[in-house]
Design a protein around this motif. Structure first.
Motif: not given
Length: 326
Positions: A242-264
């Motif tokens: 799980q990733a969590y946002s602590l405010s304002n829709n800004f999420y952070r991942c735990p160290p074993w999880m990562k988000i990458l944004i691909r070109d649509v």
């Protein structure tokens, strides 16, 4: 020998990359569905040396295939919400202790000791079906706290209101997990002043309300509950983290999880920070299934490894925890 629990000791980009490559090669070798997918791309898996080069399995595969390590018999499965049997994903779980570890490690990172809180759940759409990974997560947190006030509330808003009022007056530390539409309904009928309660919304209008933006949702909830922050959780049936946002829709991942944004327009290319694209997720805890998943969510990465979820791609299915507001 790959140890499933090594992922929870990651503390650098080098370690993350090293374990990503090890897990990728393990899953290529031992997960037949993932191997077939990689082979269709005509890639030499032995040449992949960076996690950004790893192929990401489209999340739709979980609807039609058993995406699981061939060396084990799954103990059970999690099931996504859906309106028909055709759009339900199943995530087969080999070792539930990995999920339990992931739940507690991630929660502790963002909120501290899980045993300190009372947990309340306003999760009607999840309680009304079986095999929900979200309900499993909240249950496990309740098991850590062992508080007699822990409990779920389906549609009984009166009871929830009375309990929250009492716990607030006693100064108890409370976390209320709630699906978006139910929180909005509750807030409309029972506005409260919450000083000791943290609200963690889990996404999901489920087609029951007019769609609003994420910022509008958070603003309405903050106003109704007279609180400065509404927290959010981002996960889905096909993940073990799980990733969590602590405010304002800004999420952070735990160290074993990562988000990458691909070109649509090119799923094998990634875009830079602040540009919107499709969300790829690396979840190294998901070692006995697939750790590299291409979702139908839209998002963007920001500085300091934060990210935002902006909505869903056109024509994608409505899904449980991963559905955020458009």
């Amino acid at each position: 020998m790959l140890n499933s629990f090594d992922v929870f000791s990651i503390n650098s980009e080098v370690e993350f990359n090293s374990l990503s490559i090890q897990i990728f090669k393990y899953q290529y070798t031992n997960n037949p569905i993932y191997r077939k997918f990689v082979d269709l791309l005509s890639l030499n898996y032995k040449e992949i040396d960076n996690y950004k080069k790893i192929p990401f399995l489209p999340i739709e595969f979980f609807k039609t295939n058993k995406v699981v390590d061939d060396n084990f018999s799954p103990a059970f499965y999690f099931q996504s919400s859906g309106t028909t049997s055709e759009n339900i994903s199943k995530h087969y779980i080999v070792n539930e202790n990995i999920y339990k570890k992931s739940i507690l490690e991630s929660f502790s990172l963002f909120f501290g000791d899980p045993s300190e809180y009372i947990y309340l759940g306003l999760l009607p759409s999840y309680l009304e079906r079986n095999n929900s990974s979200l309900i499993y997560m909240v249950n496990h947190l309740m098991e850590q706290s062992k508080k007699e006030e822990n409990g779920y509330y389906l549609h009984n808003f009166d009871d929830l209101y009375l309990v929250l009022n009492r716990l607030e007056s006693e100064g108890k530390k409370v976390i209320l997990f709630g699906v978006s539409y139910a929180l909005l309904d509750f807030a409309k009928s029972y506005p409260l002043h919450l000083n000791h309660t943290l609200i963690i919304e889990t996404g999901g209008m489920k087609g029951r309300k007019k769609e609003i933006t994420k910022d509008e949702l958070l603003s309405e909830l903050k106003y109704a509950f007279h609180t400065k922050k509404i927290f959010s959780e981002y996960s889905m049936t096909e993940l073990l983290s799980q990733a969590y946002s602590l405010s304002n829709n800004f999420y952070r991942c735990p160290p074993w999880m990562k988000i990458l944004i691909r070109d649509v327009d090119d799923p094998f290319e990634y875009v830079e920070n602040h540009r919107t694209g499709g969300v790829n997720i690396i979840d190294l805890a998901n070692i006995h299934s697939c750790s590299f998943i291409s979702t139908q969510d839209l998002g963007k990465t920001l500085e300091n490894e934060c990210f935002q979820i902006l909505g869903r791609m056109d024509n994608s299915d409505i899904r449980g925890c991963s559905l955020l507001l458009l």
